[in-house]
Design a protein around this motif. Structure first.
Motif, short mmCIF file in Angstrom:
data_model
loop_
_atom_site.label_atom_id
_atom_site.label_comp_id
_atom_site.label_asym_id
_atom_site.label_seq_id
_atom_site.Cartn_x
_atom_site.Cartn_y
_atom_site.Cartn_z
N GLN A 126 22.94 7.64 -30.97
CA GLN A 126 22.81 6.33 -30.31
C GLN A 126 21.62 5.55 -30.84
OE1 GLN A 126 25.28 5.72 -28.18
NE2 GLN A 126 25.91 7.83 -28.64
N ASP A 127 20.74 6.22 -31.56
CA ASP A 127 19.51 5.57 -32.01
C ASP A 127 19.75 4.57 -33.13
OD1 ASP A 127 17.21 6.46 -30.53
OD2 ASP A 127 17.58 8.47 -31.32
N ALA A 160 27.76 -13.18 -24.65
CA ALA A 160 28.30 -12.26 -23.64
C ALA A 160 27.52 -10.94 -23.64
CB ALA A 160 29.78 -12.01 -23.90
N ASP A 161 27.30 -10.40 -24.84
CA ASP A 161 26.62 -9.10 -24.93
C ASP A 161 25.17 -9.17 -24.46
OD1 ASP A 161 28.83 -7.84 -25.91
OD2 ASP A 161 28.28 -8.07 -28.02
N TRP A 162 24.54 -10.31 -24.70
CA TRP A 162 23.13 -10.48 -24.37
C TRP A 162 22.88 -10.24 -22.88
CZ3 TRP A 162 19.89 -15.56 -25.45
CH2 TRP A 162 18.52 -15.23 -25.47
N LYS A 163 23.88 -10.52 -22.07
CA LYS A 163 23.71 -10.36 -20.62
C LYS A 163 24.32 -9.06 -20.12
CE LYS A 163 24.59 -15.18 -20.44
NZ LYS A 163 25.83 -15.89 -20.32
N SER A 164 24.72 -8.21 -21.03
CA SER A 164 25.48 -7.02 -20.62
C SER A 164 24.63 -6.00 -19.87
CB SER A 164 26.11 -6.40 -21.87
OG SER A 164 26.00 -5.02 -21.86
N GLN A 165 25.16 -5.54 -18.77
CA GLN A 165 24.48 -4.51 -17.96
C GLN A 165 24.34 -3.21 -18.74
OE1 GLN A 165 23.20 -4.90 -14.77
NE2 GLN A 165 22.37 -2.83 -15.03
N GLU A 166 25.35 -2.94 -19.54
CA GLU A 166 25.34 -1.71 -20.33
C GLU A 166 24.13 -1.68 -21.28
OE1 GLU A 166 29.28 -1.15 -21.94
OE2 GLU A 166 28.40 0.23 -23.40
N LEU A 167 23.87 -2.81 -21.90
CA LEU A 167 22.74 -2.86 -22.83
C LEU A 167 21.41 -2.76 -22.07
CD1 LEU A 167 23.94 -5.47 -25.48
CD2 LEU A 167 24.05 -2.98 -25.52
N ASN A 169 21.01 -1.11 -19.33
CA ASN A 169 20.87 0.31 -19.00
C ASN A 169 20.34 1.11 -20.18
OD1 ASN A 169 21.96 -0.33 -16.56
ND2 ASN A 169 23.99 0.53 -16.97
N ARG A 170 20.84 0.78 -21.34
CA ARG A 170 20.42 1.48 -22.54
C ARG A 170 18.92 1.31 -22.77
NH1 ARG A 170 22.09 2.31 -28.42
NH2 ARG A 170 19.98 2.57 -29.18
N ILE A 171 18.44 0.09 -22.59
CA ILE A 171 17.02 -0.19 -22.81
C ILE A 171 16.18 0.54 -21.76
CG2 ILE A 171 15.28 -2.04 -22.76
CD1 ILE A 171 17.60 -3.86 -23.91
N GLU A 172 16.67 0.54 -20.53
CA GLU A 172 15.94 1.26 -19.48
C GLU A 172 15.90 2.76 -19.75
OE1 GLU A 172 17.63 -0.13 -15.80
OE2 GLU A 172 16.24 -1.83 -15.74
N LYS A 173 16.98 3.25 -20.34
CA LYS A 173 17.01 4.67 -20.70
C LYS A 173 15.99 4.99 -21.81
CE LYS A 173 20.44 7.73 -21.45
NZ LYS A 173 21.76 8.11 -21.98
N ASP A 174 15.91 4.08 -22.76
CA ASP A 174 14.88 4.22 -23.80
C ASP A 174 13.51 4.30 -23.15
OD1 ASP A 174 16.48 4.16 -26.02
OD2 ASP A 174 15.78 2.23 -26.79
#
Lengths: 170, 157
Positions: free
Chosen positions: A9-10, A118-125, A127-132
């Motif tokens: 994922q990195d 659309a992607d810029w506001k994505s919850q999934e992204l 979450n990914r940043i918060e996981k980082d």
């Protein structure tokens, strides 16, 4: 020690089989990360065959309100395989990371703007940043930029190329 | 000596804002992370508290509240918290100066400040983890998270 091993994922630059792996936890609005950016670029260029570089997000949002939108923009660009283009253009224009400027960067690097918006506001992204961020915290990251070399925390970065080079020396 | 694991956490009753006081016993049934730090406005403290501020969500997931504490006055705390946009209370160990810091064994007599120290207090008011950091070094949040996780695990056993 790095608690989250480098994985598929990195965002990586360089050879996946390189003997040295440099992980940076960074914040797009952090001035010290901005100063480290060209040095890392130079390091990668000089050692591309034996170095893998990984960038992970560690935005300190209250101190740097533009860090999270910028991180989201880079992750959104990654969906169009242009993570590093966005990462670079952000650090090269770090003083001005307003929404309008980030939109301009997206156009400049040739993103499909509809998808990007659309992607810029994505919850999934998000979450990914918060996981980082969480992985960084668990690994003991206490500020940015924070480096790990082959999984070991490297605290001797003094802003010079030489300090990083000596750290990755075989 | 810094108070260690399995010690009952000394009660305190300190100003957190100009017109509000907080007691440790107000948090009975919750976990409390107590972060002693030398001074409002000093660079390392701000980094440490900013880092914790960004990590509140993770602390909350482990049912822990965070309280900062230093010998600064309630007015200094108020301005500092506003300036750094901190979303957790700062306690003023101001009068008698450093009393609570002394009770926890983390008062620096020479500087007249709290040392940089972390405590995790469990639901029953018992210290489950403590850590004294060198004054100049931001301890990060990994120690707190590990302590919270091991508390979760021992609870599940």
């Amino acid at each position: 020690m790095l608690k989250v091993p480098v994985n598929a994922q990195d965002h990586t630059l360089g050879s996946l089989h390189a003997p040295r792996v440099l992980v940076e936890y960074g914040d797009y609005q952090c001035p010290s990360c901005g100063e480290a950016y060209p040095i890392i670029k130079e390091l990668i260029a000089k050692h591309q065959h034996n170095l893998l570089f990984v960038f992970r997000n560690f935005p300190l949002q209250e101190s740097h309100p533009e860090a999270m939108p910028a991180a989201l923009a880079a992750e959104a660009a990654a969906r169009q395989s242009k993570f590093w283009e966005m990462h670079d253009i952000i650090y090269e224009n770090q003083a001005d990371l307003t929404i309008q400027h980030i939109m301009n960067f997206a156009e400049e690097i040739g993103l499909d703007m509809e998808q990007f918006r659309a992607d810029w506001k994505s919850q999934e992204l998000l979450n990914r940043i918060e996981k980082d961020y969480e992985g960084g915290l668990r690994s003991g990251v206490n500020g940015t930029p924070c480096f790990f070399i082959n999984g070991h925390r490297f605290d001797q970065f003094d802003g010079s190329l030489e300090s990083l080079e000596s750290a990755i020396a075989m | 000596m810094i108070l260690e694991k399995n010690t009952p956490a000394p009660e305190f009753d300190l100003f957190s804002t100009p017109d509000q006081r907080l007691k440790l016993s107000d948090f009975k049934g919750q976990r409390v992370i107590l972060a002693f730090y030398p001074a409002d406005w000093s660079p390392v403290c701000s980094d440490e508290l900013s880092l914790f501020n960004e990590s509140l969500k993770l602390f909350t997931e482990h049912k822990a509240v965070l309280l900062g504490i230093s010998v600064d006055s309630k007015w200094s705390h108020m301005a500092f918290a506003q300036s750094r946009k901190l979303h957790f209370p700062l306690l003023a160990d101001f009068e008698p100066k450093g009393l609570v810091s002394k009770q926890y064994g983390v008062y620096n007599e020479e500087e007249g400040e709290s040392r940089r120290a972390l405590f995790l207090i469990d639901e029953h008011g018992i210290i489950q983890w403590s850590y004294l950091s060198p004054d100049g070094i931001n301890p990060g949040a990994d120690g707190i998270l590990e302590a919270l996780e091991s508390l979760d695990q021992s609870k599940n056993q």
